[in-house]
Design a protein around this motif. Structure first.
Motif, PDB file in Angstrom:
ATOM      1  N   LEU A   1       0.841  -1.185   0.000  1.00  0.00           N
ATOM      2  CA  LEU A   1       0.000   0.000   0.000  1.00  0.00           C
ATOM      3  C   LEU A   1       0.880   1.238   0.000  1.00  0.00           C
ATOM      4  N   PRO A   2       0.366   2.370  -0.486  1.00  0.00           N
ATOM      5  CA  PRO A   2       1.151   3.602  -0.412  1.00  0.00           C
ATOM      6  C   PRO A   2       1.579   3.862   1.021  1.00  0.00           C
ATOM      7  N   GLY A   3       2.838   4.231   1.207  1.00  0.00           N
ATOM      8  CA  GLY A   3       3.394   4.443   2.539  1.00  0.00           C
ATOM      9  C   GLY A   3       4.189   3.247   3.042  1.00  0.00           C
ATOM     10  N   GLU A   4       4.098   2.122   2.350  1.00  0.00           N
ATOM     11  CA  GLU A   4       4.821   0.913   2.756  1.00  0.00           C
ATOM     12  C   GLU A   4       6.034   0.651   1.864  1.00  0.00           C
ATOM     13  N   GLU A   5       6.574   1.720   1.284  1.00  0.00           N
ATOM     14  CA  GLU A   5       7.703   1.569   0.368  1.00  0.00           C
ATOM     15  C   GLU A   5       8.930   0.983   1.060  1.00  0.00           C
ATOM     16  N   ALA A   6       9.188   1.416   2.305  1.00  0.00           N
ATOM     17  CA  ALA A   6      10.366   0.913   3.027  1.00  0.00           C
ATOM     18  C   ALA A   6      10.260  -0.591   3.271  1.00  0.00           C
ATOM     19  N   LEU A   7       9.069  -1.056   3.618  1.00  0.00           N
ATOM     20  CA  LEU A   7       8.857  -2.485   3.833  1.00  0.00           C
ATOM     21  C   LEU A   7       9.033  -3.257   2.527  1.00  0.00           C
ATOM     22  N   ALA A   8       8.483  -2.708   1.443  1.00  0.00           N
ATOM     23  CA  ALA A   8       8.624  -3.370   0.140  1.00  0.00           C
ATOM     24  C   ALA A   8      10.095  -3.467  -0.261  1.00  0.00           C
ATOM     25  N   LEU A   9      10.873  -2.431   0.042  1.00  0.00           N
ATOM     26  CA  LEU A   9      12.301  -2.451  -0.297  1.00  0.00           C
ATOM     27  C   LEU A   9      13.055  -3.472   0.545  1.00  0.00           C
ATOM     28  N   GLN A  10      12.681  -3.616   1.821  1.00  0.00           N
ATOM     29  CA  GLN A  10      13.326  -4.610   2.679  1.00  0.00           C
ATOM     30  C   GLN A  10      13.068  -6.027   2.175  1.00  0.00           C
ATOM     31  N   GLU A  11      11.883  -6.264   1.642  1.00  0.00           N
ATOM     32  CA  GLU A  11      11.514  -7.598   1.166  1.00  0.00           C
ATOM     33  C   GLU A  11      11.869  -7.832  -0.298  1.00  0.00           C
TER      34      GLU A  11
ATOM     35  N   LEU B   1      22.463   1.367  -5.581  1.00  0.00           N
ATOM     36  CA  LEU B   1      21.203   0.908  -6.167  1.00  0.00           C
ATOM     37  C   LEU B   1      20.076   0.939  -5.144  1.00  0.00           C
ATOM     38  N   ARG B   2      20.337   0.505  -3.924  1.00  0.00           N
ATOM     39  CA  ARG B   2      19.308   0.543  -2.878  1.00  0.00           C
ATOM     40  C   ARG B   2      18.899   1.981  -2.544  1.00  0.00           C
ATOM     41  N   THR B   3      19.873   2.887  -2.514  1.00  0.00           N
ATOM     42  CA  THR B   3      19.562   4.293  -2.238  1.00  0.00           C
ATOM     43  C   THR B   3      18.720   4.889  -3.369  1.00  0.00           C
ATOM     44  N   LEU B   4      19.118   4.630  -4.617  1.00  0.00           N
ATOM     45  CA  LEU B   4      18.338   5.112  -5.764  1.00  0.00           C
ATOM     46  C   LEU B   4      16.921   4.556  -5.734  1.00  0.00           C
ATOM     47  N   THR B   5      16.810   3.271  -5.463  1.00  0.00           N
ATOM     48  CA  THR B   5      15.498   2.623  -5.431  1.00  0.00           C
ATOM     49  C   THR B   5      14.636   3.200  -4.327  1.00  0.00           C
ATOM     50  N   ARG B   6      15.226   3.397  -3.151  1.00  0.00           N
ATOM     51  CA  ARG B   6      14.468   3.963  -2.027  1.00  0.00           C
ATOM     52  C   ARG B   6      13.927   5.350  -2.372  1.00  0.00           C
TER      53      ARG B   6
ATOM     54  N   CYS C   1      13.393   6.610  -5.372  1.00  0.00           N
ATOM     55  CA  CYS C   1      12.372   6.475  -6.421  1.00  0.00           C
ATOM     56  C   CYS C   1      11.033   6.041  -5.824  1.00  0.00           C
ATOM     57  N   LEU C   2      11.081   5.065  -4.921  1.00  0.00           N
ATOM     58  CA  LEU C   2       9.848   4.557  -4.325  1.00  0.00           C
ATOM     59  C   LEU C   2       9.197   5.583  -3.402  1.00  0.00           C
ATOM     60  N   GLU C   3       9.996   6.231  -2.561  1.00  0.00           N
ATOM     61  CA  GLU C   3       9.440   7.164  -1.581  1.00  0.00           C
ATOM     62  C   GLU C   3       8.957   8.465  -2.203  1.00  0.00           C
ATOM     63  N   HIS C   4       9.764   9.064  -3.069  1.00  0.00           N
ATOM     64  CA  HIS C   4       9.443  10.393  -3.571  1.00  0.00           C
ATOM     65  C   HIS C   4       8.599  10.377  -4.840  1.00  0.00           C
TER      66      HIS C   4
ATOM     67  N   LEU D   1      23.599  14.978   1.222  1.00  0.00           N
ATOM     68  CA  LEU D   1      23.044  14.588  -0.069  1.00  0.00           C
ATOM     69  C   LEU D   1      21.584  14.171   0.063  1.00  0.00           C
ATOM     70  N   GLU D   2      21.254  13.453   1.137  1.00  0.00           N
ATOM     71  CA  GLU D   2      19.864  13.039   1.390  1.00  0.00           C
ATOM     72  C   GLU D   2      18.958  14.267   1.509  1.00  0.00           C
ATOM     73  N   LYS D   3      19.417  15.279   2.237  1.00  0.00           N
ATOM     74  CA  LYS D   3      18.617  16.499   2.411  1.00  0.00           C
ATOM     75  C   LYS D   3      18.416  17.209   1.076  1.00  0.00           C
ATOM     76  N   GLU D   4      19.482  17.280   0.292  1.00  0.00           N
ATOM     77  CA  GLU D   4      19.407  17.939  -1.010  1.00  0.00           C
ATOM     78  C   GLU D   4      18.432  17.214  -1.945  1.00  0.00           C
ATOM     79  N   VAL D   5      18.516  15.890  -1.974  1.00  0.00           N
ATOM     80  CA  VAL D   5      17.614  15.098  -2.820  1.00  0.00           C
ATOM     81  C   VAL D   5      16.170  15.252  -2.351  1.00  0.00           C
ATOM     82  N   ALA D   6      15.943  15.166  -1.041  1.00  0.00           N
ATOM     83  CA  ALA D   6      14.589  15.298  -0.501  1.00  0.00           C
ATOM     84  C   ALA D   6      14.003  16.672  -0.824  1.00  0.00           C
ATOM     85  N   ALA D   7      14.823  17.715  -0.704  1.00  0.00           N
ATOM     86  CA  ALA D   7      14.347  19.067  -1.018  1.00  0.00           C
ATOM     87  C   ALA D   7      13.965  19.190  -2.483  1.00  0.00           C
TER      88      ALA D   7
END
Length: 200
Positions: free
Chosen positions: A82-92, A139-144, A146-149, A190-196
């Motif tokens: 479900l939307p909001g469960e991106e972190a769980l989907a990435l872990q699995e 790759l995990r950082t890029l994927t995270r 992409c999924l979150e934002h 870098l995380e802050k810059e990407v999130a912004a």
């Protein structure tokens, strides 16, 4: 150096054949001369684009096959997040590395690292001497991100319409296809810059 980053399907899509994968996003880095044979270097720019599209489609099919095999061997069923469960989907997420032999599909040997997050595959194609642990972390950082934002797992996700944001993400995390060694402080900055940027 990373040669390309792909986002594609790893599950059956009704409009495609059984072994096909739909390419949703593709970014090729660096001089593409090394990806072509001497004969292919004589091709026109349009012929080169077609050849490049075919090469990345071969990689996507191989990753789709590896992801399907990995899921079948583990006995996992595909469950929608479900939307909001991106972190769980990435872990699995399923993950793996493929060795792409010289000539199949590129002229040189390459390594393909992949993550299968539900129906999407995220793939980095690297030169064989690259640090695979660093590439996996990237790759995990890029994927995270992409999924979150970009909410790629949500219904009606429009990856093709958000390619400018993926390009911006790649320019910060993977500049010109170069993997970055990040210390904690620089990674946090870098995380802050990407999130912004992504919330614009």
């Amino acid at each position: 150096m990373v040669r390309c980053f792909l986002i594609h399907t790893v599950c059956p899509v009704s409009a495609l054949g059984s072994g096909e994968s739909r390419m949703l996003y593709c970014r090729v880095f660096g001089p593409d001369e090394s990806l072509f044979t001497d004969q292919e270097r004589e091709f026109s720019p349009e012929e080169r684009r077609v050849l490049q599209r075919e090469q990345t489609a071969v990689v996507a099919r191989q990753v789709r096959s590896a992801a399907s095999f990995s899921r079948a061997a583990a006995g996992r069923l595909l469950m929608e997040a479900l939307p909001g469960e991106e972190a769980l989907a990435l872990q699995e997420a399923d993950s793996g590395v493929l060795r792409l032999r010289a000539g199949d599909p590129f002229t040189e040997e390459m390594s393909a690292l992949w993550l299968g997050v539900q129906s999407l595959g995220f793939t980095l194609v690297c030169e064989p001497h690259e640090n695979l642990l660093l590439a996996e972390g990237t790759l995990r950082t890029l994927t995270r991100h992409c999924l979150e934002h970009l909410h790629l797992l949500g219904p009606g996700s429009e990856v093709l319409l958000r390619s400018d944001r993926i390009d911006a993400l790649l320019s910060r995390l993977l500049p010109h296809g170069q993997l970055l060694f990040l210390n904690h402080r620089f990674a946090h900055s870098l995380e802050k810059e990407v999130a912004a940027y992504m919330t614009k």
